[in-house]
Structures are given as C-alpha cells and as structure tokens.
Design an enzyme around this catalytic site. Structure first.
Site, mmCIF file in Angstrom:
data_model
loop_
_atom_site.group_PDB
_atom_site.id
_atom_site.type_symbol
_atom_site.label_atom_id
_atom_site.label_comp_id
_atom_site.label_asym_id
_atom_site.label_seq_id
_atom_site.Cartn_x
_atom_site.Cartn_y
_atom_site.Cartn_z
ATOM 1 N N ASN A 106 104.696 -92.223 0.719
ATOM 2 C CA ASN A 106 104.207 -93.324 -0.114
ATOM 3 C C ASN A 106 102.931 -93.865 0.510
ATOM 4 O OD1 ASN A 106 104.295 -95.396 -2.188
ATOM 5 N ND2 ASN A 106 104.944 -96.814 -0.589
ATOM 6 N N HIS A 108 100.872 -97.442 0.847
ATOM 7 C CA HIS A 108 101.080 -98.879 0.688
ATOM 8 C C HIS A 108 99.781 -99.591 1.077
ATOM 9 C CE1 HIS A 108 103.217 -102.676 0.583
ATOM 10 N NE2 HIS A 108 102.688 -102.980 1.748
ATOM 11 N N SER A 135 98.315 -97.807 4.395
ATOM 12 C CA SER A 135 99.177 -96.987 5.248
ATOM 13 C C SER A 135 99.874 -95.922 4.408
ATOM 14 C CB SER A 135 100.269 -97.858 5.905
ATOM 15 O OG SER A 135 99.705 -98.977 6.564
ATOM 16 N N ASP A 144 109.044 -99.981 2.371
ATOM 17 C CA ASP A 144 107.762 -99.891 3.092
ATOM 18 C C ASP A 144 107.956 -99.895 4.607
ATOM 19 O OD1 ASP A 144 106.435 -102.151 0.623
ATOM 20 O OD2 ASP A 144 106.477 -99.951 0.621
HETATM 21 C C1 GRF Z 1 97.134 -98.824 -5.087
HETATM 22 O O1 GRF Z 1 96.605 -99.965 -4.445
HETATM 23 C C2 GRF Z 1 98.264 -98.278 -4.240
HETATM 24 O O2 GRF Z 1 98.116 -98.611 -2.870
HETATM 25 C C3 GRF Z 1 99.451 -99.001 -4.792
HETATM 26 O O3 GRF Z 1 99.223 -98.958 -6.201
HETATM 27 C C4 GRF Z 1 97.813 -99.205 -6.409
HETATM 28 C C5 GRF Z 1 97.312 -98.451 -7.617
HETATM 29 O O4 GRF Z 1 97.359 -97.100 -7.329
HETATM 30 N N1 GRF Z 1 100.671 -98.344 -4.422
HETATM 31 P P1 GRF Z 1 96.886 -95.960 -8.414
HETATM 32 O O5 GRF Z 1 95.463 -96.299 -8.836
HETATM 33 O O6 GRF Z 1 97.821 -96.037 -9.600
HETATM 34 O O7 GRF Z 1 96.964 -94.695 -7.647
#
Ligand code: GRF
Length: 190
Positions: A106, A108, A135, A144
């Site tokens: 994942n 985060h 991370s 997380d």
């Molecule tokens: C990102 O900030 C990621 O860290 C969090 O979801 C946000 C959007 O991600 N988990 P994405 O554009 O859908 O990949």
C-alpha cells in the site's frame, strides 16, 4: 516468468497508472488486473485506455464478508499473486489480509509511523512539521502499520495548504511506488 500484480483502486488511479506504466521490459512484474470497489472510479477508464484488464467489485449494499469473498475470488481468478493498493479506500478484514500476507503493498501519504489514517497532510500542517511525504508498506492487520519498504520526503512550505502539499507529495508517490514494487518483486523467492 514475471509476477502477476493486481492493482486495487477507488478513485482517479494516478498511482495505478504510474505502477502499470513501470511494469514493462525486464520488469519482474506485470499488471494482470485493475480492480475498483467503485463502479465510477476514474481509474477504470484510464486502465482500459492502457489495454489493462479491469473489474469492479462493488462494496455497496453488501456485508464486508460478501464483498471480500467476491474480491478475493476475482483477484485469484485473474491469477494475481501480489496486490498493490493504490488509492484503495476500503479497510480490509484481518481474514482477507491473512490470505495475502506478505504479498500486499500500500502507499500511504505520510511519513509513517506518523499520521496513519486519513487527512494526513492537514495533520502535518497543524503540527507545524517541516517536512511531509509518503510511505510504501506491506499491509498487515494494523491499519497503515506494516513494515515500511520505502519513503519519500518533501519540504512543507509556509504557504502550503493540504491541497498544495498533497500535490507535491503525489509527485513523489508516483516515483516511489514503482521503485518499491520493483525492489519487492526482485527480492521475492522465485
Ligand atoms: C494518494 O494520495 C494516495 O497516497 C492515497 O490516495 C491518493 C489518491 O491516489 N492512498 P490515486 O490518485 O487514486 O492513485
């Protein structure tokens, strides 16, 4: 033989795109599926534009157990061996996580162990942190909380809002996640 990787999304899928685009050439992985829990997720169309297989397993109106049973069957039905959560906004049960132990990553948007959970950028601003970041970690039963595989740091600027900070961190996410996934797959026993 490259490792089949399923990417799980809930939204726009910018991290999914970065991951999918990185899995070319001599990369040890290949994207076998992009799966969303939301039918309208923008990332589905972006995945299809890359010619990737997509699936939707809708969580609405279903128990967590029913949702996860179909999620698991869909992932295994597409041959996934490693999962990359990328903006996937459902919390998974310990039972599901155990079925993918050591094989689910994942990203985060904080410098774990700081700020697990939501609203990470606002929390960093409220705390007056000089830096923020993201991370990549293995998913364990602790939200997380799994082993961190890599981190990227950005400065917090005086005029930052949660939105401007998120945009700066997102650029680093798109660099960090593909790097961590490749390193992870290269280290896996054949
Ligand atoms: C990102 O900030 C990621 O860290 C969090 O979801 C946000 C959007 O991600 N988990 P994405 O554009 O859908 O990949």
């Amino acid at each position: 033989m490259s490792t089949p990787v399923a990417i799980l999304i809930s939204g726009g899928g910018s991290n999914m795109l970065a991951l999918a685009r990185s899995m070319t050439g001599d990369h040890p992985g290949r994207c076998c599926l992009v799966l969303s829990n939301r039918p309208g997720a923008g990332g589905l169309a972006r995945a299809e534009s890359l010619g990737l297989a997509t699936a939707v397993v809708d969580h609405r109106g279903r128990s967590r157990e029913e949702f996860e049973a179909e999620l698991d069957a869909t992932l295994r039905g597409h041959g996934a061996e490693v999962l990359a959560l990328a903006g996937f906004m459902r919390i998974l049960t310990p039972g599901f996580i155990r079925g993918w132990a050591g094989r689910m990553l994942n990203i985060h948007p904080s410098l774990l162990p700081k700020y697990p959970g939501l609203h990470t950028h606002q929390r960093a601003l409220d705390a007056g942190d000089a830096e923020a970041g993201c991370s990549v970690h293995l998913v364990t039963e602790e939200l997380d909380g799994g082993p961190v595989l890599g981190q990227a740091r950005v400065p917090v600027l005086p005029e930052d809002t949660a939105e401007t900070l998120a945009a700066r961190v997102l650029v680093e996410e798109h660099r960090l996640y593909p790097q961590c996934l490749r390193d992870f797959l290269e280290r896996r026993p054949a």
